[in-house]
Design a protein around this motif. Structure first.
Motif, PDB file in Angstrom:
ATOM      1  N   VAL A   1       0.466  -0.158  -5.104  1.00 15.65           N
ATOM      2  CA  VAL A   1       0.320  -0.982  -3.767  1.00 15.65           C
ATOM      3  C   VAL A   1      -0.851  -2.096  -3.955  1.00 15.65           C
ATOM      4  O   VAL A   1      -0.683  -3.165  -3.713  1.00 15.65           O
ATOM      5  CB  VAL A   1       0.111   0.008  -2.473  1.00 15.65           C
ATOM      6  N   ARG A   2      -1.631  -1.740  -4.674  1.00 17.05           N
ATOM      7  CA  ARG A   2      -2.838  -2.757  -4.987  1.00 17.05           C
ATOM      8  C   ARG A   2      -2.298  -3.888  -6.033  1.00 17.05           C
ATOM      9  O   ARG A   2      -2.668  -4.903  -5.987  1.00 17.05           O
ATOM     10  CB  ARG A   2      -3.960  -2.126  -6.045  1.00 17.05           C
TER      11      ARG A   2
ATOM     12  N   ALA B   1      -0.365  -5.855  -3.696  1.00 10.08           N
ATOM     13  CA  ALA B   1      -1.359  -6.989  -2.946  1.00 10.08           C
ATOM     14  C   ALA B   1      -2.134  -7.959  -3.573  1.00 10.08           C
ATOM     15  O   ALA B   1      -2.293  -8.766  -3.093  1.00 10.08           O
ATOM     16  CB  ALA B   1      -2.364  -5.918  -2.495  1.00 10.08           C
TER      17      ALA B   1
ATOM     18  N   ASN C   1      -5.274  -7.822   0.966  1.00 12.83           N
ATOM     19  CA  ASN C   1      -5.983  -6.557   0.905  1.00 12.83           C
ATOM     20  C   ASN C   1      -4.814  -5.468   0.953  1.00 12.83           C
ATOM     21  O   ASN C   1      -3.875  -5.653   1.398  1.00 12.83           O
ATOM     22  CB  ASN C   1      -6.763  -6.338   2.022  1.00 12.83           C
ATOM     23  N   PRO C   2      -4.878  -4.511   0.038  1.00 19.21           N
ATOM     24  CA  PRO C   2      -4.060  -3.276  -0.002  1.00 19.21           C
ATOM     25  C   PRO C   2      -3.848  -2.752   1.447  1.00 19.21           C
ATOM     26  O   PRO C   2      -2.907  -2.374   1.577  1.00 19.21           O
ATOM     27  CB  PRO C   2      -4.576  -2.369  -1.241  1.00 19.21           C
ATOM     28  N   ALA C   3      -4.878  -2.700   1.919  1.00 15.76           N
ATOM     29  CA  ALA C   3      -4.682  -1.976   3.368  1.00 15.76           C
ATOM     30  C   ALA C   3      -3.989  -2.783   4.126  1.00 15.76           C
ATOM     31  O   ALA C   3      -2.977  -2.267   5.192  1.00 15.76           O
ATOM     32  CB  ALA C   3      -6.198  -2.018   3.982  1.00 15.76           C
ATOM     33  N   LEU C   4      -3.621  -4.258   4.215  1.00 24.81           N
ATOM     34  CA  LEU C   4      -2.780  -4.900   4.914  1.00 24.81           C
ATOM     35  C   LEU C   4      -1.290  -4.363   4.513  1.00 24.81           C
ATOM     36  O   LEU C   4      -0.503  -4.511   5.328  1.00 24.81           O
ATOM     37  CB  LEU C   4      -3.118  -6.436   4.856  1.00 24.81           C
TER      38      LEU C   4
ATOM     39  N   LEU D   1      -0.064  -1.787   3.297  1.00 25.03           N
ATOM     40  CA  LEU D   1       0.007  -0.261   3.978  1.00 25.03           C
ATOM     41  C   LEU D   1       0.155  -0.481   5.608  1.00 25.03           C
ATOM     42  O   LEU D   1       1.047   0.284   6.216  1.00 25.03           O
ATOM     43  CB  LEU D   1      -0.931   0.596   3.573  1.00 25.03           C
ATOM     44  N   ARG D   2      -0.639  -1.552   5.838  1.00 27.06           N
ATOM     45  CA  ARG D   2      -0.484  -1.386   7.402  1.00 27.06           C
ATOM     46  C   ARG D   2       0.914  -2.037   7.806  1.00 27.06           C
ATOM     47  O   ARG D   2       1.205  -1.422   8.766  1.00 27.06           O
ATOM     48  CB  ARG D   2      -1.614  -2.399   8.001  1.00 27.06           C
ATOM     49  N   TYR D   3       1.577  -2.875   7.212  1.00 30.78           N
ATOM     50  CA  TYR D   3       2.751  -3.463   7.673  1.00 30.78           C
ATOM     51  C   TYR D   3       3.943  -2.505   7.078  1.00 30.78           C
ATOM     52  O   TYR D   3       5.059  -2.741   7.816  1.00 30.78           O
ATOM     53  CB  TYR D   3       2.857  -5.107   7.028  1.00 30.78           C
TER      54      TYR D   3
ATOM     55  N   SER E   1       3.956   2.737   3.437  1.00 29.72           N
ATOM     56  CA  SER E   1       3.972   3.424   2.205  1.00 29.72           C
ATOM     57  C   SER E   1       4.429   2.571   1.198  1.00 29.72           C
ATOM     58  O   SER E   1       5.169   1.530   1.304  1.00 29.72           O
ATOM     59  CB  SER E   1       4.716   4.490   2.215  1.00 29.72           C
ATOM     60  N   LYS E   2       4.259   2.942  -0.044  1.00 29.16           N
ATOM     61  CA  LYS E   2       4.804   2.339  -1.181  1.00 29.16           C
ATOM     62  C   LYS E   2       6.443   2.450  -1.425  1.00 29.16           C
ATOM     63  O   LYS E   2       7.006   1.475  -1.505  1.00 29.16           O
ATOM     64  CB  LYS E   2       4.350   3.234  -2.569  1.00 29.16           C
TER      65      LYS E   2
END
Length: 173
Positions: free
Chosen positions: A13-14, A17, A23-26, A28-30, A33-34
């Protein structure tokens, strides 16, 4: 696209991103998961509309023209091939292939044996593109490509026309 260049297992995911400058968190938020990101990437990159808009009587030649005009390996095919070793990515790829390629192509082709003929076309096209772009073989070098392209167009048209049955024998046999 990272999945198409490195496969599912070797892409994080990084990585995605970073390529998107977010940001990787963004991510994952959308996507959550991978796996969901991979599913979305496949769904977004598989588009059969240009093929399904072709006139059936000219499909063989026109599909080959589309292939030859492409500068690189189609992203969804490389994504699926490079990710086949991961059970989750494999299952996602099989579902996407069925929903986004085989079923729409079968609907386009119509009877007889629509799904089998769609599968034959997928096999033929995937094999050609893999051997030409992803794992290039010498017989598909530039000087031989016109001969191979003619064969591919003829084989495609035979399947589209129903002149070649799903078992490999002429229709009606």
């Amino acid at each position: 696209m990272q999945f198409g260049a490195r496969g599912f297992a070797n892409t994080g995911v990084r990585d995605i991103a970073a390529e998107a400058s977010v940001n990787p968190a963004l991510v994952l938020r959308y996507f959550g998961s991978k796996e969901a990101l991979f599913r979305a990437a496949l769904d977004h990159s598989i588009f059969m509309d240009p093929v399904l808009e072709l006139e059936p009587a000219k499909m063989g030649r026109q599909v080959v023209e589309i292939f030859l005009a492409a500068d690189e390996m189609p992203s969804p095919l490389s994504m699926m091939i490079l990710s086949a070793g991961d059970p989750t990515a494999h299952a996602i790829s099989v579902r996407a292939l069925d929903e986004k390629v085989i079923r729409p192509l079968a609907d386009y082709l119509g009877p007889p044996h629509a799904e089998a003929r769609a599968a034959c076309l997928n096999l033929l096209w995937s094999g050609f593109l893999t051997a030409w772009k992803l794992l290039p073989i010498a017989p598909l070098s530039d000087d031989r490509l016109p001969m191979i392209a003619t064969w591919l167009a003829d084989a495609t048209q035979a399947i589209v026309d129903g002149r070649f049955g799903p078992t490999g024998s002429p229709s009606g046999s």
